[in-house]
Design an enzyme around this catalytic site. Structure first.
Site, PDB file in Angstrom:
ATOM      1  N   THR A   1       0.851  -1.184   0.000  1.00 44.95           N
ATOM      2  CA  THR A   1       0.000   0.000   0.000  1.00 44.95           C
ATOM      3  C   THR A   1       0.887   1.235   0.000  1.00 44.95           C
ATOM      4  OG1 THR A   1      -1.980   0.954   0.980  1.00 44.95           O
ATOM      5  CG2 THR A   1      -0.201   0.405   2.497  1.00 44.95           C
TER       6      THR A   1
ATOM      7  N   LYS B   1      -7.697   3.162   4.482  1.00 45.41           N
ATOM      8  CA  LYS B   1      -6.509   2.911   5.291  1.00 45.41           C
ATOM      9  C   LYS B   1      -6.081   4.147   6.069  1.00 45.41           C
ATOM     10  CE  LYS B   1      -5.132  -0.093   1.593  1.00 45.41           C
ATOM     11  NZ  LYS B   1      -4.171  -0.228   0.505  1.00 45.41           N
TER      12      LYS B   1
ATOM     13  N   GLY C   1      -2.833   6.637   9.473  1.00 48.68           N
ATOM     14  CA  GLY C   1      -2.848   5.859   8.247  1.00 48.68           C
ATOM     15  C   GLY C   1      -2.003   4.626   8.455  1.00 48.68           C
TER      16      GLY C   1
ATOM     17  N   SER D   1       4.627   0.114   0.061  1.00 47.12           N
ATOM     18  CA  SER D   1       5.382  -0.234  -1.141  1.00 47.12           C
ATOM     19  C   SER D   1       5.633   0.958  -2.052  1.00 47.12           C
ATOM     20  CB  SER D   1       4.655  -1.327  -1.916  1.00 47.12           C
ATOM     21  OG  SER D   1       3.373  -0.880  -2.293  1.00 47.12           O
TER      22      SER D   1
ATOM     23  N   CYS E   1       3.903   2.158  -8.619  1.00 45.47           N
ATOM     24  CA  CYS E   1       3.799   0.978  -7.755  1.00 45.47           C
ATOM     25  C   CYS E   1       2.545   0.169  -8.082  1.00 45.47           C
ATOM     26  CB  CYS E   1       3.770   1.409  -6.286  1.00 45.47           C
ATOM     27  SG  CYS E   1       3.560   0.038  -5.145  1.00 45.47           S
TER      28      CYS E   1
ATOM     29  N   THR F   1      -0.380  -0.035  -5.448  1.00 46.52           N
ATOM     30  CA  THR F   1      -0.991   1.237  -5.064  1.00 46.52           C
ATOM     31  C   THR F   1      -1.944   1.671  -6.165  1.00 46.52           C
ATOM     32  OG1 THR F   1       1.037   1.868  -3.894  1.00 46.52           O
ATOM     33  CG2 THR F   1      -0.476   3.653  -4.453  1.00 46.52           C
TER      34      THR F   1
END
Length: 187
Positions: free
Chosen positions: A12, A44, A58, A137, A171, A174
């Protein structure tokens, strides 16, 4: 790298940007299991209100682990109202020494609008340099992008959103489905 060697908390991106008297925490909504997207609209980033004090957190990592940590953080904040640093340090101590908590795989960005901390299971409670913190990530991509925009005329929210867009483009863990929470000092 094989899927079983890939730590769960990498899947994430969460960023915290402090600028202009406010802090913005933004997170993407993708939940991945290996190479499969399970959900694209997870939240999140959460606003906690222990004892009437607003705190935004978060998380990156295992959802169940993160919720366990958020509950523990909330109880620490209730025990030490208005003392975010102390609550984060107490959480990090517990996380490092408690046999149950040691197994939790997650990281947190936590803010009360004045202070911003990254909290890890290694016992770290870190105040970010340059008023930007990022985890997950895509965290390094978002961090680099945000730091590059900090001297611009953009607001904290504009920087966080643009940095997350860049991270989502790079990413694969994401996405661009963001949850964004803004908090000012003494809110």
């Amino acid at each position: 790298m094989s899927d079983d060697a890939f730590p769960g908390w990498h899947g994430t991106t969460i960023i915290g940007v402090k600028k202009g008297g406010e802090v913005v925490v933004a997170g993407d909504g993708q939940v991945s299991l290996g190479q499969t997207v399970i959900k694209g609209s997870a939240r999140k980033v959460r606003r906690l209100r222990p004892g009437g004090h607003d705190v935004v957190a978060g998380f990156a990592g295992s959802t169940a682990d993160a919720f366990a940590l958020l509950e523990r953080l909330e109880s620490k904040l209730e025990a030490t109202p208005g003392q975010l640093q102390r609550a984060c340090v107490d959480l990090a101590k517990d996380w490092r020494t408690d046999k149950y908590l040691q197994k939790l795989e997650a990281m947190l960005i936590v803010t009360d609008g004045e202070q911003v901390y990254m909290v890890t299971g290694a016992g770290d409670v870190l105040e970010p340099e340059h008023d930007v913190a990022a985890i997950g990530s895509g965290g390094n991509y978002a961090l680099a992008a945000a730091r590059g925009m900090m001297d611009s005329d953009r607001t904290a929210e504009e920087i966080a959103r643009a940095a997350m867009e860049i991270a989502a483009d790079i990413c694969v863990y994401t996405n661009g489905n963001l949850t964004v929470e803004t908090i000012g000092a003494h809110q």
